[in-house]
Enzyme design. Structure first.
Site, PDB file in Angstrom:
ATOM      1  N   LYS A 120     -12.195  14.251  35.225  1.00 24.94           N
ATOM      2  CA  LYS A 120     -13.299  14.702  36.090  1.00 24.94           C
ATOM      3  C   LYS A 120     -14.247  13.511  36.200  1.00 24.94           C
ATOM      4  CE  LYS A 120     -16.796  17.906  35.153  1.00 24.94           C
ATOM      5  NZ  LYS A 120     -18.083  17.734  35.829  1.00 24.94           N
ATOM      6  N   GLY A 126     -26.802  22.251  35.619  1.00 26.31           N
ATOM      7  CA  GLY A 126     -27.671  22.995  34.702  1.00 26.31           C
ATOM      8  C   GLY A 126     -28.823  23.712  35.363  1.00 26.31           C
ATOM      9  N   ALA A 149     -20.920  22.775  39.006  1.00 27.20           N
ATOM     10  CA  ALA A 149     -22.328  22.534  38.700  1.00 27.20           C
ATOM     11  C   ALA A 149     -23.279  23.421  39.484  1.00 27.20           C
ATOM     12  CB  ALA A 149     -22.732  21.084  38.929  1.00 27.20           C
ATOM     13  N   GLY A 150     -24.292  23.884  38.756  1.00 23.94           N
ATOM     14  CA  GLY A 150     -25.425  24.555  39.381  1.00 23.94           C
ATOM     15  C   GLY A 150     -25.339  26.062  39.470  1.00 23.94           C
ATOM     16  N   ASN A 205     -20.721  25.902  33.033  1.00 23.62           N
ATOM     17  CA  ASN A 205     -21.012  25.556  31.638  1.00 23.62           C
ATOM     18  C   ASN A 205     -22.319  26.191  31.174  1.00 23.62           C
ATOM     19  OD1 ASN A 205     -20.604  22.507  29.667  1.00 23.62           O
ATOM     20  ND2 ASN A 205     -21.480  24.445  29.055  1.00 23.62           N
ATOM     21  N   THR A 206     -23.439  25.638  31.662  1.00 26.83           N
ATOM     22  CA  THR A 206     -24.736  26.069  31.141  1.00 26.83           C
ATOM     23  C   THR A 206     -24.968  27.570  31.322  1.00 26.83           C
ATOM     24  OG1 THR A 206     -25.608  23.886  31.673  1.00 26.83           O
ATOM     25  CG2 THR A 206     -27.217  25.614  31.264  1.00 26.83           C
TER      26      THR A 206
END
Lengths: 65, 257
Positions: free
Chosen positions: B96, B157, B184-185, B206-207
């Site tokens: 990635k 995040g 992301a996001g 993830n976050t």
């Protein structure tokens, strides 16, 4: 000989990267190495000779997103 | 099945492995969501703590496929070297590819990204570039040899979801055959469902999971949302309209005429 290991100044008795890694305690670890910003494959560690002031990076798997 | 280079994966939810309260919670979240692909990274290893060795043991026990990232790299040289190191440690051609251009938004440096992608694709890497929704950049990345794209939904995040729906829709429409993974996001499962409803092939989270009050429960919720969004896309959503259309038939309505 003094080199920088992951940004910290360390003294080593060994010029060969493979032996220096063992001296620093990475002998059995799954790590990847770079010297002065250049990747050094595991197969080349026995041949690569370190020089005074070299910057050695020893990286291992870590959490990532 | 989702085809990613030479591999087919069933789960359209990918999880990052960072920021969980503990390794045990991470493992439970991966199992709860039944994910097949997790992202991992490389960091400096302390010979005393050997934290990386313990983490790697945990990931191998989970039996998942790993997608190593080049997070934190700000130059082509750093990203390419990190990719080489990751390929050796993780024994995978997948990477990635992240080249960060701006620290506040962690926005990709698309110029550096393209340059690094060219180098790595030519060397046989299977590159998953973390990019924006920019069509021209996407075209160039595909020209460089990338067969998967990972456009951002919002800054890493931030939990803001799909920031630029117009741009993301255009990207999807422009490259109907290219696997597109929203990376992301995303903040809540409805963001993930929306991404799949719009035709994106998968999401990486993830976050939103790791920092939830109960990451394991949230991982399960994201898995349900991804499944719902994907199924809805297959079922063919209706087009939105501005005016009402009665769903109950008007023929035979009482008191009329």
């Amino acid at each position: 000989m003094k080199i920088l290991v992951n940004g910290v100044s360390r003294e080593t008795q060994h010029a060969e990267l493979a032996r220096a890694l063992e001296e620093f305690g990475y002998g059995a670890s799954v790590v990847s190495t770079a010297v002065n910003g250049e990747f050094v494959p595991a197969a080349q560690r026995a041949r690569l000779r370190l020089a005074e002031g070299d910057r050695l990076e020893v990286l291992a798997p870590m959490q990532g997103g | 099945m989702l085809q990613l280079y030479q591999s087919a994966v069933r789960s359209r939810l990918m999880l990052g492995t960072a920021r969980y309260p503990s390794p045990a919670v991470l493992a439970d979240a991966v199992r709860a969501a039944r994910v097949e692909v997790v992202t991992v990274s490389l960091r400096r290893e302390s010979a005393g703590e050997r934290a990386g060795q313990a983490f790697w043991s945990l990931i191998r026990e989970l039996g998942v496929r790993v997608l190593p990232n080049t997070a934190g790299c700000h130059s082509v040289k750093e990203a390419v070297t990190t990719a080489h190191m990751a390929r050796e440690v993780f024994n995978t051609p997948w990477v990635k590819l992240e080249v960060i251009g701006e620290d506040d938004t962690l926005q990709p440096d698309v110029f550096g990204l393209l340059e690094a992608a060219r180098v790595l694709c030519a060397e046989g890497f299977e590159v998953f570039p973390y990019t924006t929704e920019d069509l021209v950049v996407a075209e160039r990345l595909l020209g460089a040899g990338c067969r998967v794209l990972m456009p951002w939904g919002a800054p890493i995040g931030s939990g803001r979801g799909l920031n630029n729906l117009f741009g993301l829709n255009a990207l999807r429409a422009h490259f109907p055959e290219v696997p597109l993974i929203i990376d992301a996001g995303l903040g809540v499962p409805s963001h993930a469902a929306r991404a799949l409803e719009l035709g994106f092939d998968a999401v990486l989270v993830n976050t939103a999971v790791a920092q939830a009050r109960d990451p394991v429960q949230m991982a399960g919720a994201f898995a349900h949302a991804v499944e719902a969004g994907y199924t809805a896309r297959q079922a063919g959503p209706i087009e939105p309209r501005d005016l009402a259309v009665p769903s109950t038939p008007l023929i035979g309505t009482a008191f009329r005429g």
